[in-house]
Motif scaffolding. Sequence first.
Motif, mmCIF file in Angstrom:
data_model
loop_
_atom_site.group_PDB
_atom_site.id
_atom_site.type_symbol
_atom_site.label_atom_id
_atom_site.label_comp_id
_atom_site.label_asym_id
_atom_site.label_seq_id
_atom_site.Cartn_x
_atom_site.Cartn_y
_atom_site.Cartn_z
ATOM 1 N N THR A 1 45.706 64.036 -6.055
ATOM 2 C CA THR A 1 44.963 65.176 -6.601
ATOM 3 C C THR A 1 45.870 66.091 -7.417
ATOM 4 O OG1 THR A 1 43.429 65.115 -4.720
ATOM 5 C CG2 THR A 1 43.504 67.145 -6.012
ATOM 6 N N ILE A 2 47.073 66.350 -6.926
ATOM 7 C CA ILE A 2 48.008 67.206 -7.663
ATOM 8 C C ILE A 2 48.368 66.579 -9.011
ATOM 9 C CG2 ILE A 2 50.306 68.246 -7.652
ATOM 10 C CD1 ILE A 2 50.098 68.429 -4.618
ATOM 11 N N ILE A 3 48.560 65.260 -9.019
ATOM 12 C CA ILE A 3 48.879 64.569 -10.265
ATOM 13 C C ILE A 3 47.723 64.691 -11.255
ATOM 14 C CG2 ILE A 3 49.317 62.304 -11.297
ATOM 15 C CD1 ILE A 3 50.868 61.594 -8.733
ATOM 16 N N ALA A 4 46.486 64.575 -10.757
ATOM 17 C CA ALA A 4 45.320 64.735 -11.633
ATOM 18 C C ALA A 4 45.250 66.155 -12.201
ATOM 19 C CB ALA A 4 44.046 64.404 -10.866
ATOM 20 N N LEU A 5 45.573 67.145 -11.378
ATOM 21 C CA LEU A 5 45.575 68.537 -11.856
ATOM 22 C C LEU A 5 46.653 68.760 -12.912
ATOM 23 C CD1 LEU A 5 45.002 70.465 -8.492
ATOM 24 C CD2 LEU A 5 43.362 70.120 -10.351
ATOM 25 N N SER A 6 47.779 68.077 -12.784
ATOM 26 C CA SER A 6 48.832 68.209 -13.803
ATOM 27 C C SER A 6 48.363 67.638 -15.138
ATOM 28 C CB SER A 6 50.111 67.515 -13.341
ATOM 29 O OG SER A 6 49.965 66.110 -13.327
ATOM 30 N N THR A 7 47.550 66.562 -15.083
ATOM 31 C CA THR A 7 46.966 66.031 -16.318
ATOM 32 C C THR A 7 46.061 67.066 -16.970
ATOM 33 O OG1 THR A 7 47.041 63.764 -15.460
ATOM 34 C CG2 THR A 7 45.560 64.183 -17.296
#
Length: 437
Positions: A87-93
């Motif tokens: 989820t954090i990686i998706a938010l960074s996108t």
Amino acid sequence: MNELLNQPSAQTERNFIIFWIGQIFSILGSWVVNFTVNWWVVSTFQDATKISIYSALTYLPFVITVPFAGVWVDRWNKKKTILIFDTIIALSTLTYLIAFQANFTQIWFFILIGAINTSCSAFHESAVAAMVPLMVRRENLSRINGLRTFSGSGIRIIGPIITGILLRFMPLEKSLWIDFITYGIAVCALLSMKLPEPPKNQRKSEINSDHPVRAYFTEFKEGFNAIKNTPVVKYLVILTLIANFLHTPYNTLYTFFIQTMHDGTTIDYSYLVMFSQIGILVGSFLMTLKIKWKDFTQLVILGNIGLGFFTIISAITPYRVFWIMYICNAGSGIMLGIILASYYSVLQTNVAPELQGRIYAFDAFLSVSIMPIAMSLSGLMAEAMGVQFLFVICDGISIVFSCLMFPVYLKIKKETNRNLDGLEDKNLHNCISKVQD
């Protein structure tokens, strides 16, 4: 009784396939994002030193966090860990998307977001790797590891084509939307099943819960000891440490090499990456075959030699003769597919399941700990001697080193077999003595 219920079975292997399908889509989304951002960075700066420093600064957090990630994975719920960091990686996108649309292209911002991504990847990759021996029976480990690399490479073959088309026919920021779709698929697959957890370490009760720092270092030390006390694993870690260092200039400056030395476009680069992934697909497929590979360590050594050979040929290829580079990239990919599946099979068959997270994290930490230094030096050395010559020198040394390490491994293997034979004889003698008594 609980430990028996937690043993891998046909059902857990089926669950792993579903889980891994979701992760394949996650890999696709992350690949598109990384490809897009890295291409933008190289196109913007066109400077080997700046690009290598950017790579080093975004990669350094992975080196710092990966030891902590292994202990986290072994102590906490792996399903929640994967979900949180995905989820954090998706938010960074999402932050990349907002930045491009707002025309906010400060390099420090991209370094910061890249650092967050690599930190999260340390936790995510440790958790995924630790799930394999919990869900896959021992006799199927090499095939499943081959299947992981095989399927991951398959989606990466599609990835370059998709990314190249997206970047050619639409604005850069719009290509990032695919990451949110693939994230949703991965989360649905993850939430649809119950992932097993290993039985708690029997020594856990011996650790003073009032001292969490002491508990952390105790568990981290267990991962270190598992490597130190297993000769074959220790040998492979040393080999990987040196090989990764020597191959880092190629990985760091390959996009720059294609753009500046061959005037490559996004389509050219996409095809080159695609052929690399096809090679990994083939190499991984070979490892999924029902063949009883006798020695995975020898496969790793031979794979490193082959990887260096194909890299050198690719580096000295004449201007824009891409068909030679396609063949070399495919050959390098085959070597990587064999190396990865064999390497993880050695780790998973020589280390206890409850230590897999720690052993993976500590191994990754050792393997990549010097890579930020190698990345930083890559640009400086490329400026001094040229990119092509740098690639040839580094991979030439890698070939020589792997050849020299081969007889060292044979000696270790011979001593290990002798110790095992002695242990079996001792156990047999003890059993006979007990029967006679």
